[in-house]
Scaffold this motif. Structure first.
Motif, short mmCIF file in Angstrom:
data_model
loop_
_atom_site.label_atom_id
_atom_site.label_comp_id
_atom_site.label_asym_id
_atom_site.label_seq_id
_atom_site.Cartn_x
_atom_site.Cartn_y
_atom_site.Cartn_z
N THR A 89 4.78 3.96 3.88
CA THR A 89 3.84 2.71 3.69
C THR A 89 4.41 1.52 4.60
O THR A 89 3.44 0.78 4.98
N ILE A 90 5.56 1.45 4.91
CA ILE A 90 5.92 0.28 5.64
C ILE A 90 5.30 0.47 7.18
O ILE A 90 4.76 -0.52 7.67
N GLU A 91 5.35 1.72 7.75
CA GLU A 91 4.99 2.29 8.79
C GLU A 91 3.34 1.70 8.99
O GLU A 91 2.82 1.23 10.04
N LYS A 92 2.62 2.08 7.90
CA LYS A 92 0.99 1.70 7.91
C LYS A 92 0.93 0.54 7.88
O LYS A 92 0.03 -0.05 8.62
N PHE A 93 1.43 -0.36 7.20
CA PHE A 93 1.46 -1.69 7.05
C PHE A 93 1.61 -2.25 8.41
O PHE A 93 0.90 -3.37 8.62
N VAL A 94 2.59 -2.00 9.08
CA VAL A 94 3.09 -2.50 10.34
C VAL A 94 1.83 -2.14 11.39
O VAL A 94 1.56 -3.21 12.12
N VAL A 95 1.48 -1.14 11.34
CA VAL A 95 0.36 -0.61 12.29
C VAL A 95 -0.89 -1.62 12.10
O VAL A 95 -1.55 -2.00 13.16
N ILE A 96 -1.25 -1.97 10.59
CA ILE A 96 -2.33 -2.76 10.53
C ILE A 96 -2.11 -4.08 10.81
O ILE A 96 -3.09 -4.59 11.58
#
Length: 1133
Positions: free
Chosen positions: A52-59
């Motif tokens: 989830t953190i990785e997805k949010f960082v990418v966004i």
């Protein structure tokens, strides 16, 4: 087609084109909201949490360059996360996760904007402070929590109430032993100024907001400054802990003097400056400390000087858009708003504190620092402080900055000086009267290049010089600046080119033809080196192609001014300048010849433009350069340059015929081709190509006694020496001389074909002892087609002059032989280079013959089926495993099949092939993609004459290692087998072809091992069930016999394991075959290699015990026990 083959062989990739990607809104808001909403559900699971953190960082990272798009959405994201944080039921892990999300948002948007959204009511002070006090400063996993809490506390400190009101009865009740809120916040700030993570930065922000409060500065400002100065004085930077502590103290000082009122801090400024001077921060080894020292010093300078806007500064126009639009024209606007500097009344005199001189001196020293961050901070400090100085003192500062532009200074000083000038110009502090001093220095900075060893320094200086121009373009009239940046638009460093482009593009509405320039020289176009040099503009000292184009526009200037200046450089001692000057001379001369051709098409003479001295200078370049150096690194640059000069002068028909310089030119070309091995691998191709181009041009101009008739002496000499070099033990010598034969003009080949063809054909053959000559075979195959194309085709012509009935067969035999070159070495399948060259050559020769004398193909096809063999070999290559060679073969195959003007005769199964490969597949079929290529190529299995070669190619693909190739090739093969597995005749034909391939490649591991893997898959998929229903089917018997022969005395584990898998699949066959297969498997159970007998490993590691169990299995299965053969050694007398 030569270039296509070369691209395939060399694995060249197309140039990458960069495109701008501008976002218009926060399009992932729905996904971001869902991620935040899911935090309560996933916070306890490590994998889900990290995902989830990785997805949010990418966004969030998508908006690093356009963070303002997040502004409408910051509030709801902040509120959602704070709601979870404030929820008493939220576990600590989830609270920290929410703070991590808050930090990710603040990192993208910037803490200054983001922190303003935090709630800052009176009721928020104590909860935030309490939560912050409960954090562990040493916990490396939760530093984001502490960072955000410090920023939040910074906002809550802005409440307009005295903090003593929050303490209640603390001061009146002696029984309460509690710290005041003010002291608690100060203690927290001091503690976090000493931590090593990013919380230290937030703590300095907290200090700047908190200590500057009216109630706090009255009671604690002096004490806090004393604490900072004591910390700085007593802390050593030798340890990491000391460096961190100094960083925190300096950050807090910089923030305080930035945000505090001048009247409050002026009394402390001398003491702080004295402390910094004693500490000698500027001499620190830590770049961060030096940068912070510069920041504090410049803030001290601004504190010493009164806040004022210099009346003497240069103003080009009004900052108000309304005022500018109200003017009737740009000229009127400029005249109305420009200040008449001569009529400015005398400024108010006031004393400049003596400390300011010390501060400016430190900032000037900082301009020469070795780190960019220090120089950049110093430059901004120079600009800020100078803006508060009187005109005369400010001019003295400018004079000091200009001293950085001495060639005794390093590139660091030049870079810092450029940054400082940009800041001064941007603020209007660099008066037009100084432009005459500044502009020449900036022009030098735009081309600054300092050689240091094998590399050069100066790209950062050129980049900063573009920033100066960008600043000047906003401060001064465009007619003063039009020529400043042109040189750097063509810089070799992409950063400099883009910076120059930005400078040109920004004021495009002000400069003449600004919109046209914007279209031609946009930010991304100049990033492409070819575009920059050849398309956008035609001027750069070493941009020879640009000089070629420019010569057409100003021929007299280039001939009379530029060339005489280049000739001394072309023979100078500076290697790089010599290299560029030689290339420039070559291009300018050739451009002048082309111009002469346009003016006088019958008798063009370049000498119409060039003086006798210039012609003599061009002729002497070769001789002088040869005396300097043609070996080593210098030779790698000089040889291609001089060869280019030879080519261009020859093409320009310079009057050097029978001149001794021609002998020197020929020697250089021959020496370059024969000694390629003396140069680095990266330079060889360039030297070889330049020498071959020069050879062709030299022969055309100087070795013809009359049109189409060669100088017999030079013809004999060149052909003989190149043929002799084809037998050289040095592979690169063979390569160069083979291609030299292919580069000779037709008149140099006529009468020599009967010597050239046998020489090239011998060079194409694989000699067992010369397996390392792969490159020579490749180039010989290429040269053979070049010779054929050069001399042409005539069916009944002389075999010594043209390609004819008498000599065409050996050409095809040699090229078809190259199609079977599978040589390997440490580089892998190097034989693929030869096969690719042979494919291209076969296509060129075949299309040449078809166009001129198609009856020749009929003759040789009747004799040895040349077209059929060629198409079958192409089908085999198109079915193999290496993508780029499969693509090359497929392209050639379709070109031959689809050729209609005229059509290639004698192609087997032409109609069936056209149904498999319609005309449109020539453009739509991607041969590189296994998923597209194999479904088409496997359809050739149903065509009898293509079945053998197609299956041979498929064998190495299906039994290969590349996952995608194996998957799609096997799928396509099984689709074909699925369609024929009930047709006994067709299946028998396929089986016979398979066994024939196996027999032909017995103990050829390149084919046999993949074939065993392929047979294993075929058996496992039940494709031969029709044979299994018949007892002792001939296919099964033959397959078993060949497999036994293949592994006989073999020590190849991979082959043994593959054969075991085939034996296991053959157990399904009935009759004696099954019994013989079981015997083979039982014998392999006792193989000396443990990895070959995995079942035996499970039973027992001792071979005698394994043999006992094996014999018992034989009895159970009803097969005879294998008998151990005793080796008998016969001793002599």
């Amino acid at each position: 087609m030569m270039s296509a083959m070369e691209a395939v062989c060399d694995g060249e990739e197309p140039e990458v084109v960069t495109e701008a990607c501008l976002l218009s809104e926060f399009s992932e808001r729905g996904e971001a909201r869902a991620l935040i909403n899911n935090l309560p559900d996933i916070h306890h699971d490590t994998v889900s949490r990290e995902a989830t953190i990785e997805k949010f960082v990418v966004i969030m990272d998508r908006y690093q360059e356009q963070p303002h798009l997040l502004d409408p959405h910051l509030e709801w994201m902040l509120n959602m996360l704070l709601e979870m944080i404030r929820n008493e039921k939220s576990p600590p892990l989830m609270v920290h996760l929410c703070f991590k999300f808050l930090y990710i948002i603040s990192k993208v948007r910037g803490y200054k904007i983001f922190m303003q959204l935090f709630p800052h009511e009176v009721s928020d002070v104590q909860p935030v402070l309490d939560l912050l006090c409960r954090q562990d400063p040493k916990d490396t996993e939760t530093w984001e929590t502490r960072y955000i809490l410090l920023l939040w506390l910074s906002m809550t400190c802005l409440i307009p109430f005295d903090l003593s009101r929050l303490d209640g009865h603390l001061s009146t009740d002696p029984g309460l032993n509690r710290e005041s809120t003010m002291d608690r916040i100060l203690a927290v700030a001091k503690s976090f100024l000493r931590v090593s993570d990013k919380s230290r930065d937030a703590a300095s922000v907290l200090v700047s907001k908190f200590v500057t409060r009216p109630d706090v500065k009255q009671k604690r400002l002096g004490d806090f400054l004393d604490w900072c100065l004591t910390t700085i004085s007593q802390t050593s930077e030798v340890t990491m802990e000391g460096t961190v502590t100094l960083d925190g103290a300096l950050q807090s000082l910089a923030q305080l003097f930035k945000h505090g009122k001048r009247d409050d801090f002026l009394q402390y400024a001398p003491t702080v400056l004295q402390c910094l001077n004693q500490k000698r921060i500027a001499e620190s080894n830590q770049a961060t400390l030096r940068k912070l020292g510069v920041k504090v010093v410049q803030r001290l300078g601004l504190t010493f000087l009164k806040p004022r806007l210099a009346k003497w500064r240069y103003q080009r126009g009004s900052r108000s858009l309304a005022v500018n639009l109200a003017q009737s024209s740009v000229t009127e606007s400029v005249e109305a708003t420009k200040l008449d500097l001569e009529s400015v009344s005398q400024e108010e005199d006031y004393d400049i504190p003596e400390e300011v001189e010390n501060i400016i001196e430190q900032l000037l020293v900082g301009l020469k620092d070795k780190e960019t961050i220090v120089r950049w901070s110093s430059a901004k400090g120079i600009g800020r402080v100078t803006g508060r100085l009187p005109k005369q003192l400010a001019d003295d500062v400018v004079e000091s900055v200009l001293e950085c532009f001495s060639f005794q200074e390093t590139d660091n000083a030049w870079h810092g000086g450029c940054l400082a000038l940009a800041e001064l110009g941007r603020r209007g502090l660099l008066l037009p009267s100084r432009l005459s001093d500044v502009v020449p220095l900036i022009i030098k900075a735009l081309t600054y290049d300092e050689k240091r060893g094998a590399c050069s320094l100066g790209s950062n200086v050129r980049d900063a010089a573009c920033y100066v121009c960008w600043a000047f373009a906003r401060a001064y009239e465009p007619n003063e600046l039009n020529a400043l940046v042109i040189a750097t638009v063509f810089d070799r460093n992409i950063t400099c080119r883009k910076a120059a482009s930005v400078n040109i593009l920004s004021p495009q509405g002000t400069f003449p033809h600004g919109i046209d320039i914007l279209t031609a020289a946009d930010y991304f176009t100049v990033g492409n080196l070819n575009n920059c040099y050849l398309t956008i503009r035609v001027i750069r000292e070493l941009a020879t192609k640009g000089l070629h184009n420019l010569t057409i526009q100003a021929p007299e200037y280039m001939a009379n001014t530029v060339l005489p200046q280049l000739l001394p450089m072309a023979t100078g001692m500076d290697l790089h300048r010599r290299h560029g000057a030689i290339l420039a001379c070559a291009e300018i001369t050739h451009a002048l010849y082309e111009l002469a051709t346009q003016n006088n098409r019958l008798h063009p003479w370049v000498t119409d433009f060039l003086s006798s001295d210039t012609i003599e200078g061009l002729k002497n370049i070769h001789q002088k350069v040869c005396r300097i150096s043609l070996l080593g690194f210098g030779g790698e640059l000089m040889r291609p340059a001089v060869c280019c000069l030879i080519e261009k002068l020859s093409l320009s028909k310079m009057p050097f015929k029978a001149d001794p310089v021609i002998t020197g030119w020929q020697w250089l070309i021959d020496d370059s081709l024969k000694n390629l091995h003396l140069f680095s691998s990266g330079a060889r191709r360039g030297i070889q190509d330049a020498a071959l181009s020069a050879l062709a041009a030299l022969c055309l101009q100087y070795y013809q006694v009359e049109p189409g008739v060669a100088d017999v002496e030079m013809q004999d000499q060149l052909v003989s020496q190149y043929l002799l070099a084809l037998e050289s033990p040095e592979v690169l010598t063979r390569c160069g001389c083979a291609l030299a034969l292919g580069s000779l003009p037709p008149f140099m080949i006529l009468g020599k074909l009967q010597k050239i063809f046998p020489g090239l054909q011998a060079a194409c053959k694989v000699v067992q002892k010369a397996a390392s000559l792969t490159e020579a075979r490749r180039d010989a195959a290429t040269a053979m087609s070049q010779v054929c194309v050069a001399v042409g085709v005539c069916a009944q012509g002389s075999p010594d002059r043209v390609l004819c009935e008498s000599n065409i067969r050996p050409v095809y035999e040699a090229l078809l032989g190259c199609m079977n070159d599978y040589s390997t070495d440490s580089r892998g399948d190097v034989g693929a280079w030869v096969r690719a060259a042979a494919m291209s050559s076969l296509m060129d020769v075949t299309l040449l013959v078809v166009a001129s004398a198609p009856e020749l193909l009929t003759v040789i096809s009747l004799m040895f089926c040349s077209v059929q063999r060629m198409m079958c070999c192409l089908a085999q290559q198109a079915a193999e495993k290496i993508d780029r060679y499969r693509a090359h073969a497929g392209t050639v195959f379709l070109r031959m099949l689809h050729s209609t003007d005229p059509a290639v005769p004698h192609i087997p199964h032409r109609e069936e092939l056209l149904s498999i490969f319609p005309l449109e597949t020539g453009t739509s079929l991607n041969w590189n993609a296994a998923s597209q290529a194999f479904p088409h190529i496997t359809q050739l299995l149903r065509l009898h004459q293509y079945q053998y070669h197609t299956l041979l190619g498929l064998t190495v693909s299906v039994g290969g290692l590349t996952e995608s190739t194996v998957r799609y090739s096997s799928q396509s093969l099984f689709e074909y087998l699925k369609g024929i597995q009930q047709d006994a005749t067709v299946l028998q034909q396929f089986g016979d072809t398979l066994l024939r391939i196996f027999r032909d490649n017995l103990r050829n591991d390149r084919v046999s091992v993949p074939l065993l893997k392929m047979v294993d898959q075929i058996l496992a998929n039940g494709c031969f069930d029709l044979f299994a229903s018949e007892e002792s089917h001939p296919f099964c018997v033959e397959l078993l016999a060949i497999c036994k022969e293949e592994i006989k005395k073999s020590k190849d584990v991979q082959k043994l394991l593959s054969c075991i898998a085939v034996f296991c699949g053959m157990v399904q066959f009935k009759g004696d075959v099954r019994e013989k297969v079981l015997v083979q498997l039982l014998m392999l159970l006792c193989h000396p290699f443990p990895v070959v007998r995995p079942l035996a490993l499970v039973l027992e590691s001792d071979i005698a015990t394994v043999r006992t169990h094996r014999n018992q299995l034989c009895d159970w299965l009803g097969v005879p026990r294998p008998i151990l053969v005793t080796k008998v050694t016969h001793l002599g007398d």
